[in-house]
Design a protein around this motif. Sequence first.
Motif, PDB file in Angstrom:
ATOM      1  N   UNK A   1       0.837  -1.192   0.000  1.00 54.77           N
ATOM      2  CA  UNK A   1       0.000   0.000   0.000  1.00 54.77           C
ATOM      3  C   UNK A   1       0.876   1.248   0.000  1.00 54.77           C
ATOM      4  N   UNK A   2       0.272   2.402  -0.150  1.00 57.64           N
ATOM      5  CA  UNK A   2       1.045   3.636  -0.303  1.00 57.64           C
ATOM      6  C   UNK A   2       1.893   3.951   0.937  1.00 57.64           C
ATOM      7  N   UNK A   3       1.395   3.584   2.111  1.00 56.70           N
ATOM      8  CA  UNK A   3       2.136   3.839   3.352  1.00 56.70           C
ATOM      9  C   UNK A   3       3.426   3.018   3.389  1.00 56.70           C
ATOM     10  N   UNK A   4       3.304   1.687   3.153  1.00 59.43           N
ATOM     11  CA  UNK A   4       4.501   0.848   3.165  1.00 59.43           C
ATOM     12  C   UNK A   4       5.427   1.179   2.000  1.00 59.43           C
ATOM     13  N   UNK A   5       4.848   1.504   0.866  1.00 57.82           N
ATOM     14  CA  UNK A   5       5.677   1.879  -0.283  1.00 57.82           C
ATOM     15  C   UNK A   5       6.523   3.103   0.057  1.00 57.82           C
ATOM     16  N   UNK A   6       5.931   4.034   0.756  1.00 61.85           N
ATOM     17  CA  UNK A   6       6.644   5.238   1.193  1.00 61.85           C
ATOM     18  C   UNK A   6       7.810   4.864   2.121  1.00 61.85           C
ATOM     19  N   UNK A   7       7.550   3.950   3.085  1.00 54.80           N
ATOM     20  CA  UNK A   7       8.603   3.550   4.020  1.00 54.80           C
ATOM     21  C   UNK A   7       9.736   2.807   3.323  1.00 54.80           C
ATOM     22  N   UNK A   8       9.401   2.038   2.285  1.00 57.17           N
ATOM     23  CA  UNK A   8      10.407   1.225   1.614  1.00 57.17           C
ATOM     24  C   UNK A   8      11.242   2.000   0.602  1.00 57.17           C
ATOM     25  N   UNK A   9      10.835   3.227   0.305  1.00 55.75           N
ATOM     26  CA  UNK A   9      11.570   4.024  -0.689  1.00 55.75           C
ATOM     27  C   UNK A   9      12.947   4.417  -0.193  1.00 55.75           C
ATOM     28  N   UNK A  10      13.065   4.632   1.127  1.00 59.62           N
ATOM     29  CA  UNK A  10      14.357   4.997   1.722  1.00 59.62           C
ATOM     30  C   UNK A  10      15.023   3.723   2.233  1.00 59.62           C
ATOM     31  N   UNK A  11      16.232   3.455   1.776  1.00 61.29           N
ATOM     32  CA  UNK A  11      16.904   2.187   2.095  1.00 61.29           C
ATOM     33  C   UNK A  11      17.107   1.992   3.595  1.00 61.29           C
TER      34      UNK A  11
ATOM     35  N   UNK B   1      10.000   9.220  10.015  1.00 60.41           N
ATOM     36  CA  UNK B   1       9.374   9.006   8.704  1.00 60.41           C
ATOM     37  C   UNK B   1       7.893   8.636   8.800  1.00 60.41           C
ATOM     38  N   UNK B   2       7.546   7.835   9.817  1.00 58.27           N
ATOM     39  CA  UNK B   2       6.131   7.484   9.993  1.00 58.27           C
ATOM     40  C   UNK B   2       5.307   8.729  10.324  1.00 58.27           C
ATOM     41  N   UNK B   3       5.842   9.573  11.201  1.00 52.89           N
ATOM     42  CA  UNK B   3       5.134  10.798  11.580  1.00 52.89           C
ATOM     43  C   UNK B   3       4.970  11.720  10.369  1.00 52.89           C
ATOM     44  N   UNK B   4       5.979  11.802   9.537  1.00 54.08           N
ATOM     45  CA  UNK B   4       5.889  12.632   8.331  1.00 54.08           C
ATOM     46  C   UNK B   4       4.779  12.144   7.418  1.00 54.08           C
ATOM     47  N   UNK B   5       4.688  10.824   7.294  1.00 52.73           N
ATOM     48  CA  UNK B   5       3.641  10.261   6.433  1.00 52.73           C
ATOM     49  C   UNK B   5       2.255  10.652   6.945  1.00 52.73           C
ATOM     50  N   UNK B   6       2.021  10.438   8.233  1.00 53.97           N
ATOM     51  CA  UNK B   6       0.693  10.706   8.786  1.00 53.97           C
ATOM     52  C   UNK B   6       0.370  12.195   8.795  1.00 53.97           C
TER      53      UNK B   6
END
Length: 380
Positions: free
Chosen positions: A152-162, A369-374
């Motif tokens: 999903x878009x949330x996990x995809x966002x987290x996985x973009x940064x190595x 990064x999680x806080x930035x997403x939310x």
Amino acid sequence: MPYKKLSSQLHFLTQASLGGKVDEAICPESAIIQDWDAIYELSQWHQIGALLYQHFERTGASTGTSECFYKVKEQSLNQAVFNMLFLKKSIAISSDLANHSVDSFLMKGALWAWLLYESPGLREFGDIDFFLRKESINDGLKILASHNFFPDTYRKYLLENEKVAALYFETDYQLPLTPTGNEIIQSLEIQWNTTYPRYHYSFGWNELANKMMSVEVANTTLEVPSEENQFLMMIVHHAGVEQWDKLKYMADLVRILRKFAGEMDWTYIISVTKQKGFYKIMLESLGLVNLLTGENYLVHCGQDLEKQYPSTKLFQKVVLHWEHTRFKPVTKSWQIFYFNMIYRDRLRDKFSILFSHIAYLLEWRLIIPKARWYRKKPNP
């Protein structure tokens, strides 16, 4: 303190899903069913509609003028068709992963339906689960994308940064994928551990794949972990995470024990559960089986253990949820944490869980990064 007696409704559902002979100490005063609609509603919570229909067919139980029988009959037929579609997709994905040298195996509901039940349509499940070697995840995601399953878009966002992705794989254990297009199967998950590492169960690829067995499923041979490791994964998930909240979970345990207990390496099972600190949880689980079916598998672990397990406290909690269901929280983290702080073997196991949770909550490299997403995600 004596065990709480089952209601006539729960007793009937226990017989439908587990069979065996319920201990007299917990049998209801009367087995007469007054409300068949309540039976149906409770069966939906426990996710045992197909097992209930099989029980009606086998025993000829009369439901009077209730629609319960016809509802579970329709549900049973739908479940059988649904499971066949899941199987077809599961085998296709499993073969594709193997052909591309991605270390993986089918796990949990879809596998247990075919491995343990008299008919695979008797076991309800909602998604497909694959276990992957952690180092194979990126290759695996490419194969799954070819089958139209994506993070999903949330996990995809987290996985973009190595670096963030590495922390996610270190602190989590599963990655849910959703389909694009008109896939009948709406959920697929990949795992690289049995549950969150902070609970200190942790079984990785090397441990689970150390001993494999071949399973024939619809004329296809699948390589999956041994019966001992299937049992251990079940105890971790059904007891350690789900706390035996539903009869569906107990139905799995009863069936794996009936099929494999006589040939399992109990020395290995006892050693692993003691090492990882969930030996007591396993004994409590085997005690529940003994009380609910009259089948004593505790003898594989020692003498006279049936006099100690299950504890009255655990049994009362389990039956409370079985009788009245349980409110589904937004997150189950507190439920899982509380259960493990009570029932894990040693004080050091509990301290390890506590300190790991504190460390997880202080992992700012993942929290930020999680806080930035939310903060940035669009409102629904």
